[in-house]
Design a protein around this motif. Sequence first.
Motif, PDB file in Angstrom:
ATOM      1  N   GLY A  10      -4.340  -1.996  -3.237  1.00  0.00           N
ATOM      2  CA  GLY A  10      -3.406  -1.896  -2.119  1.00  0.00           C
ATOM      3  C   GLY A  10      -1.999  -2.375  -2.475  1.00  0.00           C
ATOM      4  O   GLY A  10      -1.280  -2.918  -1.634  1.00  0.00           O
TER       5      GLY A  10
ATOM      6  N   MET B 251      -2.735   5.507  -9.794  1.00  0.00           N
ATOM      7  CA  MET B 251      -2.991   5.743  -8.386  1.00  0.00           C
ATOM      8  C   MET B 251      -4.323   5.108  -7.964  1.00  0.00           C
ATOM      9  O   MET B 251      -4.435   4.575  -6.866  1.00  0.00           O
ATOM     10  CB  MET B 251      -2.977   7.251  -8.081  1.00  0.00           C
ATOM     11  CG  MET B 251      -1.612   7.897  -8.265  1.00  0.00           C
ATOM     12  SD  MET B 251      -0.288   7.049  -7.383  1.00  0.00           S
ATOM     13  CE  MET B 251      -0.706   7.480  -5.704  1.00  0.00           C
TER      14      MET B 251
ATOM     15  N   THR C 297       2.195  11.837  -6.542  1.00  0.00           N
ATOM     16  CA  THR C 297       1.972  10.401  -6.374  1.00  0.00           C
ATOM     17  C   THR C 297       2.590   9.796  -5.105  1.00  0.00           C
ATOM     18  O   THR C 297       2.003   8.905  -4.515  1.00  0.00           O
ATOM     19  CB  THR C 297       2.558   9.598  -7.563  1.00  0.00           C
ATOM     20  OG1 THR C 297       3.948   9.902  -7.676  1.00  0.00           O
ATOM     21  CG2 THR C 297       1.870   9.936  -8.864  1.00  0.00           C
ATOM     22  N   ALA C 298       3.744  10.272  -4.688  1.00  0.00           N
ATOM     23  CA  ALA C 298       4.544   9.497  -3.729  1.00  0.00           C
ATOM     24  C   ALA C 298       4.080   9.629  -2.286  1.00  0.00           C
ATOM     25  O   ALA C 298       3.508  10.634  -1.884  1.00  0.00           O
ATOM     26  CB  ALA C 298       5.995   9.937  -3.830  1.00  0.00           C
TER      27      ALA C 298
ATOM     28  N   GLN D 231      -3.639   1.465  -7.617  1.00  0.00           N
ATOM     29  CA  GLN D 231      -2.808   1.238  -6.434  1.00  0.00           C
ATOM     30  C   GLN D 231      -3.680   1.247  -5.181  1.00  0.00           C
ATOM     31  O   GLN D 231      -3.546   0.388  -4.305  1.00  0.00           O
ATOM     32  CB  GLN D 231      -1.719   2.323  -6.364  1.00  0.00           C
ATOM     33  CG  GLN D 231      -0.643   2.083  -5.319  1.00  0.00           C
ATOM     34  CD  GLN D 231      -0.988   2.676  -3.957  1.00  0.00           C
ATOM     35  OE1 GLN D 231      -1.764   3.604  -3.857  1.00  0.00           O
ATOM     36  NE2 GLN D 231      -0.414   2.084  -2.926  1.00  0.00           N
ATOM     37  N   GLU D 232      -4.604   2.205  -5.127  1.00  0.00           N
ATOM     38  CA  GLU D 232      -5.462   2.307  -3.942  1.00  0.00           C
ATOM     39  C   GLU D 232      -6.462   1.162  -3.890  1.00  0.00           C
ATOM     40  O   GLU D 232      -6.733   0.605  -2.829  1.00  0.00           O
ATOM     41  CB  GLU D 232      -6.164   3.675  -3.929  1.00  0.00           C
ATOM     42  CG  GLU D 232      -5.197   4.779  -3.528  1.00  0.00           C
ATOM     43  CD  GLU D 232      -5.725   6.195  -3.721  1.00  0.00           C
ATOM     44  OE1 GLU D 232      -6.909   6.367  -4.061  1.00  0.00           O
ATOM     45  OE2 GLU D 232      -4.925   7.129  -3.529  1.00  0.00           O
TER      46      GLU D 232
ATOM     47  N   ARG E 192       0.807  -1.229   0.000  1.00  0.00           N
ATOM     48  CA  ARG E 192       0.000   0.000   0.000  1.00  0.00           C
ATOM     49  C   ARG E 192       0.839   1.278   0.000  1.00  0.00           C
ATOM     50  O   ARG E 192       0.319   2.346   0.259  1.00  0.00           O
ATOM     51  CB  ARG E 192      -0.942   0.044   1.206  1.00  0.00           C
ATOM     52  CG  ARG E 192      -1.964  -1.076   1.206  1.00  0.00           C
ATOM     53  CD  ARG E 192      -3.159  -0.685   2.048  1.00  0.00           C
ATOM     54  NE  ARG E 192      -2.845  -0.580   3.447  1.00  0.00           N
ATOM     55  CZ  ARG E 192      -3.018  -1.561   4.319  1.00  0.00           C
ATOM     56  NH1 ARG E 192      -3.508  -2.709   3.914  1.00  0.00           N
ATOM     57  NH2 ARG E 192      -2.715  -1.397   5.567  1.00  0.00           N
ATOM     58  N   GLU E 193       2.132   1.146  -0.278  1.00  0.00           N
ATOM     59  CA  GLU E 193       2.969   2.335  -0.209  1.00  0.00           C
ATOM     60  C   GLU E 193       3.477   2.722  -1.601  1.00  0.00           C
ATOM     61  O   GLU E 193       3.775   1.859  -2.424  1.00  0.00           O
ATOM     62  CB  GLU E 193       4.168   2.063   0.695  1.00  0.00           C
ATOM     63  CG  GLU E 193       5.001   3.308   0.919  1.00  0.00           C
ATOM     64  CD  GLU E 193       6.250   3.035   1.729  1.00  0.00           C
ATOM     65  OE1 GLU E 193       6.623   3.905   2.518  1.00  0.00           O
ATOM     66  OE2 GLU E 193       6.857   1.960   1.553  1.00  0.00           O
ATOM     67  N   VAL E 194       3.554   4.017  -1.858  1.00  0.00           N
ATOM     68  CA  VAL E 194       4.138   4.493  -3.109  1.00  0.00           C
ATOM     69  C   VAL E 194       5.497   5.113  -2.809  1.00  0.00           C
ATOM     70  O   VAL E 194       5.591   6.112  -2.093  1.00  0.00           O
ATOM     71  CB  VAL E 194       3.244   5.539  -3.803  1.00  0.00           C
ATOM     72  CG1 VAL E 194       3.876   5.980  -5.116  1.00  0.00           C
ATOM     73  CG2 VAL E 194       1.852   4.984  -4.046  1.00  0.00           C
TER      74      VAL E 194
END
Lengths: 277, 279
Positions: A204, A197, A220-221, A200-201, A33-35
């Motif tokens: 996860g 994004m 994004t990060a 990604q969300e 779950r991390e960018v």
Amino acid sequence: MSLLKIRNLTVEFDTAQGPFRAVDGIDVEVSEREVLAIVGESGSGKSVSMLAVMGLLPPTAKITADEITYAGRDMLKMSGAERRKIIGKEISMIFQEPISSLNPSFTCGFQIEEVLHRHLGLKGRAAKARALELFEAVGIPDPERRLKSYPHQLSGGQCQRVMIAMAIACKPRLLIADEPTTALDVTIQKQILDLLMGLQEEYGMGLIMITHDMGVVAETADRVSVQFKGRKMEEADVLSLFEAPQHPYTRALLAALPENATGDRLLTVADGWEGVQ
Amino acid sequence: MSVILEGRDITRDYIVSGGFMRGAKTVRALHGISFSLEQGKTLAIVGESGCGKSTLARILTLIDPANSGDLIIEGEKIDIATRKVTSDLRAKVQIVFQNPYSSLNPRQKVGEVLTEPLIINTDVPAAERRKRAEEMLVKVGLERQHYNRYPHMFSGGQRQRIAIARALMLNPQILVLDEPVSALDLSVQAQVLNLLKDLQDEFNLTYVFISHDLSVVRYFADEVMVMNSGEVVEYASRDEIFTNPQHDYTKTLLAATPVADVDKIRERVARRKALFEGA
């Protein structure tokens, strides 16, 4: 939980002038779950370090590391076959030039079904149905027709969507995006970043965003690692990095952004910093 | 201030093959472009791929003729479809291309790159050509001894300096810059932009600056022309475009440009935190 952990990664290439160290003792860690954004200019080793993890470097590259673990499994000790089960399925990657990373001789549908067949064993109608689902998920208009299209019949933005569909085909836990929007127009870049994004969300996933664009980092990060000439200069959460950059190189990079121009001139990295050269 | 470059209702058509057994089709790449630019100023042309900005650059640089409309340089109507471009005219407008890796001939030494425009367009003797080329190298931040080197021995930023030097060899008044920094790293981009500003001040150059990067345009331009599918959708001063954009397309472009703004980051971080901790 830490998904990918790299400690002290070094990549060397032999050149006529002797060994060239493209990556010099880099640590990378990314959780679910991390960018994580890896920022740097050309020659900073940002792409090479990720290609090393994916096993995509030519055999002439000398890769050493104290640790490369994926979800607690040691990737350094893995055989090629074991690695191939993970790469493309649990860890996948998208590249800068969408048009050249697709195979021009096969339809987009064929290429995505190949991934589904190889990693998930899907065939025939089941593979087709899933491919269609994926094309819909990444927002390709008229997906049924596009499955039968060849890459040259699509625009750059559409090709990048096809690449993303392939990358998320097996619901990866980690996605590595190497300058995914550099070749695209700004409005298309926005769409692709929003798509990435959003996915990604939704899934996860851990996401490693390799970029040279501080604007993309800002949008994004969660965490940012700044690299220069194969070394890590600074790592911080995104807000601290932009609010209070610690390393002189980071400060110089931010000062070189045209939107941060003070008066008539831009500060350049050379003006601001004569550090590690 | 005097107007040095003016376009009135410029159009350009391309004829494309319709395919086997089908007739050729005409694609209108530019629909009536009008603008005027004062000496010493910078006009930015902004738009996405396919909007016609490079087509316009080719017309302004006298590479391609327009199909209709007038191109006026220093009050004189120029029509290269009917009249050959003279050396004098060629010397007035020069261009710098986007990619310095492909715009320099790999087999030409830097000295040959820089002296070629003089050989073609002037009758300056060899010794003088060399002298001018070496002086120009120093002006763009390179060194005299680079005269005998090949392009591959230089970095991207240095190559773009060579391309700029080549464009300046004929002492042009107008420089068309076709995405001059988009192939360069951020810190190198800043150096090249600074160089272009210095040269503009020194030689009172007029720039047509083609770009898709609005943050660079905001820093660099006096006036901005936003193009979409061959048409000008908005044409105004830089401040008006950025503080009060009128056209929807301009607004879309501005909204799509990623910016490093601390407040926006804070907002995004908070939203993501809520999302994942709620889950």
